[in-house]
Write a protein that holds these residues in place. Structure first.
Motif, PDB file in Angstrom:
ATOM      1  N   LEU A 122       5.530  -1.888  -0.097  1.00  0.00           N
ATOM      2  CA  LEU A 122       4.629  -2.832  -0.767  1.00  0.00           C
ATOM      3  C   LEU A 122       4.456  -2.469  -2.238  1.00  0.00           C
ATOM      4  O   LEU A 122       4.388  -3.351  -3.097  1.00  0.00           O
ATOM      5  N   TYR A 123       4.381  -1.168  -2.532  1.00  0.00           N
ATOM      6  CA  TYR A 123       4.203  -0.735  -3.917  1.00  0.00           C
ATOM      7  C   TYR A 123       5.519  -0.688  -4.690  1.00  0.00           C
ATOM      8  O   TYR A 123       5.519  -0.495  -5.902  1.00  0.00           O
ATOM      9  N   ALA A 124       6.638  -0.869  -3.984  1.00  0.00           N
ATOM     10  CA  ALA A 124       7.937  -0.931  -4.659  1.00  0.00           C
ATOM     11  C   ALA A 124       8.287  -2.352  -5.077  1.00  0.00           C
ATOM     12  O   ALA A 124       9.336  -2.578  -5.669  1.00  0.00           O
ATOM     13  N   SER A 130     -12.003   6.483  -5.085  1.00  0.00           N
ATOM     14  CA  SER A 130     -11.711   6.519  -6.522  1.00  0.00           C
ATOM     15  C   SER A 130     -10.306   6.029  -6.852  1.00  0.00           C
ATOM     16  O   SER A 130     -10.023   5.676  -7.990  1.00  0.00           O
ATOM     17  N   GLU A 131      -9.413   6.013  -5.859  1.00  0.00           N
ATOM     18  CA  GLU A 131      -8.055   5.499  -6.059  1.00  0.00           C
ATOM     19  C   GLU A 131      -7.951   4.136  -5.362  1.00  0.00           C
ATOM     20  O   GLU A 131      -7.836   4.068  -4.138  1.00  0.00           O
ATOM     21  N   PRO A 132      -8.010   3.020  -6.124  1.00  0.00           N
ATOM     22  CA  PRO A 132      -8.008   1.692  -5.492  1.00  0.00           C
ATOM     23  C   PRO A 132      -6.716   1.372  -4.751  1.00  0.00           C
ATOM     24  O   PRO A 132      -6.692   0.447  -3.939  1.00  0.00           O
ATOM     25  N   ARG A 133      -5.655   2.133  -5.000  1.00  0.00           N
ATOM     26  CA  ARG A 133      -4.386   1.877  -4.311  1.00  0.00           C
ATOM     27  C   ARG A 133      -4.344   2.471  -2.911  1.00  0.00           C
ATOM     28  O   ARG A 133      -3.427   2.155  -2.144  1.00  0.00           O
ATOM     29  N   ASP A 147       4.620   3.342  -7.730  1.00  0.00           N
ATOM     30  CA  ASP A 147       3.982   2.057  -8.022  1.00  0.00           C
ATOM     31  C   ASP A 147       4.766   1.377  -9.135  1.00  0.00           C
ATOM     32  O   ASP A 147       4.702   1.792 -10.290  1.00  0.00           O
ATOM     33  N   VAL A 148       5.514   0.328  -8.791  1.00  0.00           N
ATOM     34  CA  VAL A 148       6.386  -0.303  -9.772  1.00  0.00           C
ATOM     35  C   VAL A 148       5.583  -1.072 -10.819  1.00  0.00           C
ATOM     36  O   VAL A 148       6.078  -1.317 -11.927  1.00  0.00           O
TER      37      VAL A 148
END
Length: 426
Positions: free
Chosen positions: A268-270, A312-315, A398-399
């Motif tokens: 998904l993050y690619a 703290s990390e929204p991803r 994270d692209v």
């Protein structure tokens, strides 16, 4: 044609008569479709009725009659196969195919793909796994032949999808590929066999594992017990790992299919658009006191307040899990209860998080009977991975930001009926 409320598309009849709004809407749709290059070249347009599903090209009057009799295909609110938002959506005007649509949505337009720019201008080098994936995409984006609108990758994915959808034998696919190769220009990159086609799409594959299980569901032959030949709990009383076929060949008595979720979350993050959408929950403030997304729930807020380093990390991903049994052989087949376990990321916006491409099959628990109290035995690989994703995380590229980060995940909810809930809770 303006993007107005298109509820008229699926409100065709009033009693036995066509609704006036529907006939006016069909007229407007056809006027819009006439502006597309397909009509200008052949005086025909794709038929979007519920039977044709945008595959055949028909004359305008035939399309009108089909729509009057059968109505539009489901969820065709945006006329992408008839030129609407063609440049902005970057969607191919070939017949819609769920598998190919997912690839196109994820990786963008074949020609001049913006992902190539991301690869050339990265701020941080992708991790080896993602780098290999990007290189595969770049190599497969060359056109099938000079002037072709299809790339080698898209053609291979369409053939693979057709084989699965219609259960075509390998030899049939070989003959079809050979025929297409003869029809198109000689200087082409068309795969001649299904074996060659599979090699093109192999880079898109995500990992899976086949884990042998005790026929009674007592244990999995996994990790430190992978070497055993008999169940350590029920022993030889029906707990043998292998059984013999009528030909005398030893095969596993029961096999659990496991599809790790970490590579699917990394994928998904690619993909550029999805990587941005995975942070939708934190970037789109909503009206206080309303429940428009899972992030508005008390459970989500409680997790954020309790584990501030995670929030703290929204991803980081919040997951939901659901399971239930179904008869794999249909109503009239023999009784066989198969149990899929599906995991869904809720970071995505409401209009995406419940779509089929984002409902990840993580476990396929075999029958013939439901697992009952042994469901936790089959859940072991998934629970083990969820613990790792929560405590350790996995390095992900994270692209959208062109950076690597440590992706973590938390399981927030399980969704099931009461019998399945009793099994899940042990």
């Amino acid at each position: 044609m303006e993007k107005l409320n298109r509820k008229w598309m699926y409100e065709r009849l009033e009693g036995r008569l066509l609704r006036k709004e529907f006939t006016i809407g069909v007229r407007g749709f056809i006027d819009f479709a006439k502006q597309h290059r397909d009509f200008q070249e052949s005086s025909k347009i794709r038929c979007p009725c519920s039977k044709c599903k945008n595959v055949p090209f028909l004359d305008v009057e035939s399309v009108r009659q089909h729509l009057y009799k059968k109505g539009f295909l489901n969820d065709y609110y945006e006329f992408v196969c008839h030129g609407e938002d063609f440049d902005s959506l970057k969607v191919s005007d070939e017949p819609s195919d769920p598998y190919v649509d997912m690839i196109i949505d994820a990786f963008g337009q074949v020609d001049g793909d913006p992902m190539h720019e991301d690869i050339r201008n990265v701020d941080e080098e992708p991790n080896p796994q993602v780098k290999k994936f990007f290189e595969m995409l770049a190599a497969a984006q060359k056109p099938l032949y000079e002037g072709s609108r299809l790339s080698v990758l898209e053609m291979a994915s369409r053939i693979t999808s057709l084989k699965c959808e219609y259960n075509l034998p390998h030899r049939c696919v070989d003959r079809i590929s050979s025929l297409i190769s003869e029809v198109i220009p000689d200087e082409n990159s068309m795969s001649k066999t299904y074996y060659d086609t599979k090699k093109v799409v192999k880079g898109l594959e995500l990992p899976h594992e086949k884990i042998h299980a005790c026929p009674k569901g007592c244990m999995l032959f996994w990790k430190d017990k992978a070497h055993l030949e008999k169940c350590s709990k029920c022993g030889g009383g029906g707990g043998e790992r292998y059984k013999k076929t009528s030909r005398g060949k030893c095969v596993p008595a029961k096999v659990l299919f496991y599809f790790p979720i970490a590579p699917r979350l990394q994928r998904l993050y690619a993909t550029k658009d999805l990587a941005h959408e995975m942070q939708w929950h934190s970037q789109n403030p909503r009206v206080s006191g309303t429940l428009a997304h899972p992030s508005d729930s008390e459970a989500w807020k409680h997790l954020d307040n309790t584990y501030k380093d995670f929030a703290s990390e929204p991803r980081n991903v919040r997951l939901g899990l659901c399971t239930d049994g179904f008869s794999a052989h249909g109503k009239f087949g023999r009784q066989y209860s198969c149990w899929p376990v599906i995991v869904t990321p809720y970071n995505l916006p409401p209009w995406l998080c419940m779509k089929k491409p984002f409902m990840f099959l993580s476990l396929l628990i075999p029958g013939p009977k439901n697992p009952k109290g042994n469901l936790d035995v089959y859940m072991q690989p998934l629970i083990d991975e969820l613990k790792s994703l929560w405590e350790v995380g996995t390095m992900t590229y994270d692209v959208s930001t062109k950076q690597n980060f440590k992706l973590r995940a938390a399981l927030l909810w399980t969704v099931s009926d009461f019998p399945a809930f009793g099994m899940l809770s042990g």
